[in-house]
Design a protein around this motif. Structure first.
Motif, PDB file in Angstrom:
ATOM      1  N   GLN A   1       8.393   6.923   1.600  1.00  0.00           N
ATOM      2  CA  GLN A   1       8.382   5.457   1.514  1.00  0.00           C
ATOM      3  C   GLN A   1       9.407   4.849   2.460  1.00  0.00           C
ATOM      4  O   GLN A   1       9.109   3.892   3.186  1.00  0.00           O
ATOM      5  CB  GLN A   1       8.705   5.018   0.087  1.00  0.00           C
ATOM      6  CG  GLN A   1       7.525   4.927  -0.851  1.00  0.00           C
ATOM      7  CD  GLN A   1       7.926   4.260  -2.153  1.00  0.00           C
ATOM      8  OE1 GLN A   1       8.705   4.821  -2.933  1.00  0.00           O
ATOM      9  NE2 GLN A   1       7.419   3.085  -2.392  1.00  0.00           N
TER      10      GLN A   1
ATOM     11  N   GLY B   1       0.878   2.638   5.206  1.00  0.00           N
ATOM     12  CA  GLY B   1       2.142   2.896   4.533  1.00  0.00           C
ATOM     13  C   GLY B   1       2.364   4.365   4.267  1.00  0.00           C
ATOM     14  O   GLY B   1       2.676   5.133   5.175  1.00  0.00           O
TER      15      GLY B   1
ATOM     16  N   ASN C   1       2.063   5.791   9.916  1.00  0.00           N
ATOM     17  CA  ASN C   1       2.058   6.064   8.476  1.00  0.00           C
ATOM     18  C   ASN C   1       2.880   7.292   8.144  1.00  0.00           C
ATOM     19  O   ASN C   1       2.843   8.295   8.863  1.00  0.00           O
ATOM     20  CB  ASN C   1       0.625   6.314   7.997  1.00  0.00           C
ATOM     21  CG  ASN C   1      -0.229   5.066   8.053  1.00  0.00           C
ATOM     22  OD1 ASN C   1      -0.064   4.156   7.258  1.00  0.00           O
ATOM     23  ND2 ASN C   1      -1.150   5.020   9.020  1.00  0.00           N
TER      24      ASN C   1
ATOM     25  N   ASP D   1       0.090   4.592  -1.048  1.00  0.00           N
ATOM     26  CA  ASP D   1      -0.844   3.495  -0.777  1.00  0.00           C
ATOM     27  C   ASP D   1      -2.293   3.935  -0.669  1.00  0.00           C
ATOM     28  O   ASP D   1      -3.203   3.139  -0.905  1.00  0.00           O
ATOM     29  CB  ASP D   1      -0.432   2.793   0.521  1.00  0.00           C
ATOM     30  CG  ASP D   1       0.963   2.199   0.423  1.00  0.00           C
ATOM     31  OD1 ASP D   1       1.138   1.240  -0.337  1.00  0.00           O
ATOM     32  OD2 ASP D   1       1.877   2.732   1.089  1.00  0.00           O
TER      33      ASP D   1
END
Length: 443
Positions: free
Chosen positions: A14, A121, A146, A199
């Protein structure tokens, strides 16, 4: 690799995703070239690890646990590694999928709205025995900005671990944690529950496996399921062409999802066509399974109802004879997996009817189903072939790993100006222009 929990790995991904989204294309490309160079330099290390996986897989094949198709997909070679490095460089050579202005609309003078492409993401992936899938997915994720969680099959654990370590070492300049490897089955279940951190999930495997993922998570799922692909030889086909296409679609590489599993032949050409193509197949040791009409023309095994919806992944082919174009279309829509289908015909109108009537991600005219591939489509590579209909469909390349957001550039406007009795009207004018922070193109 350090022994971190799945939660820690996802948390690191993240954080990396936020930084990776801002990384210039030049730096992403440089990292991809470094990956390709590192794979070339570590070729023997990779092949040694893969040999360990293949030896174990051969033992389990002998015990009836694995199929020959799985072992074939698992095995790497010097030429396959060369193809992998070519693929990584091809991804680097693709245009930047990020920060592209998809739409520009002037709401008012000095108030401009831009729809801009951005990374998704954090992407969680679970894929099958092919070690090259790990490199494809990692390369496409990096290029598209990503972060990615990688979970390969246990049968390729040694290969995957070495490839992951090489990729991680080669991308020291990329935000730490952008690629994470998980290996235990329970890690997948942990990942499925992390809807606040991941995500998108991209599973590659059987329909049952993808269904399990979809049923056990609230994270959006982009499924790559089995490929029950068809070639239909129409009554108006060039039969010489049809023979070459049908042969290539089955024999060129039978273990992959875009290989043909059912050959459909129009009854008007079956007597002439089937003996010729059957002989070609037999020379390649293809086992044929046919319906009653097919077996009346050429000797072959009897096809069962299960054959029509089977992905063999091997040198096995089912054959059915149909009376009409409509019957061919109905068969494909009833038994196909919405992957790839092909019609061989010289009549454009019949090709058009077939292609518009088939509910599959890719439908071809006079071409082998084996062309259904991200690299062959010019996408650089693919993370999988989506047989669903939302977000991305067919071979999923860089565009399928992006979404968009809206950027509004103003000069002090407030909504009150455009409301009430004296409301100023919006212009809502489309215009040609790219988003450039702080620099309006308006009057």
């Amino acid at each position: 690799m350090t022994d971190k929990s799945t939660e820690t790995k996802v948390s690191e991904a993240q954080s990396a995703a936020l930084e990776l989204a801002k990384l210039p294309e030049s730096e992403r490309n440089a990292a991809l070239y470094d990956i390709a160079d590192a794979i070339e330099a570590e070729r023997e290390r990779i092949l040694d690890a893969n040999e360990t996986d293949v030896e174990e897989a051969e033992e389990r094949l002998a015990e009836g646990e694995y199929t020959r198709a799985l072992v074939d997909r698992l095995e790497l070679s010097a030429s396959k590694l060369e193809s992998i490095t070519d693929m990584v460089r091809s991804v680097a050579d693709q245009g930047d999928p990020l920060d592209r202005t998809l739409e520009s609309r002037r709401l008012d003078s000095g108030l401009e709205l831009y729809k801009v492409s951005v990374p998704i993401g954090v992407i969680g992936t679970v894929f099958e025995s092919r070690p090259d899938a790990l490199v494809q997915i990692a390369a496409l994720s990096l290029k598209s900005g990503n972060a990615v969680i990688l979970k390969g099959g246990s049968e390729a654990s040694s290969s995957n671990r070495v490839l992951y370590e090489i990729i991680r070492e080669a991308t020291a300049g990329v935000p730490t944690g952008w690629a994470q490897l998980i290996e235990a089955r329970e890690d997948v279940d942990t990942m499925l529950g992390m809807d606040d951190s991941i995500d998108l999930l991209m599973p590659r495997g059987s329909s049952q496996f993808v269904s399990y993922i979809q049923d056990n998570t609230s994270i959006p799922v982009l499924g790559h399921t089995e490929g029950v692909c068809h070639v239909f030889v129409d009554r108006d086909a060039d039969l010489s062409m049809a023979t070459e296409i049908a042969y290539d679609a089955k024999v060129q590489y039978p273990a992959v999802c875009n290989a043909v599993e059912t050959l459909i032949v129009h009854q008007e050409v079956a007597e002439e066509f089937l003996p010729v193509v059957a002989e070609r197949y037999r020379e390649a040791d293809v086992e044929l399974r046919g319906d009653e009409t097919a077996r009346s023309i050429v000797e072959m095994k009897e096809a069962t109802e299960a054959d029509w919806s089977s992905e063999y992944g091997d040198l096995i082919l089912s054959i059915t004879i149909v009376d009409s174009l409509t019957d061919a279309i109905d068969h494909v829509n009833a038994y196909g997996s919405k992957h790839t289908e092909s019609i061989v015909t010289e009549t454009a109108a019949r090709a058009s009817t077939f292609m518009r009537s088939i509910d599959s991600a890719s439908v071809f005219h006079n071409a082998s189903t084996r062309f259904s591939d991200g690299y062959r489509f010019g996408l650089g590579a693919e993370v999988g072939i989506s047989t669903g209909k939302t977000h991305a469909r067919g071979p999923v390349g860089l565009d399928g790993l992006t979404t968009y957001k809206y950027h509004l550039e103003g000069s002090g406007q407030v909504v009150g100006t455009y409301a009430g009795d004296d409301a100023k009207p919006f212009l809502h004018e489309e215009f040609e222009g790219d988003w450039n922070p702080g620099h309006l193109s308006g009057e």
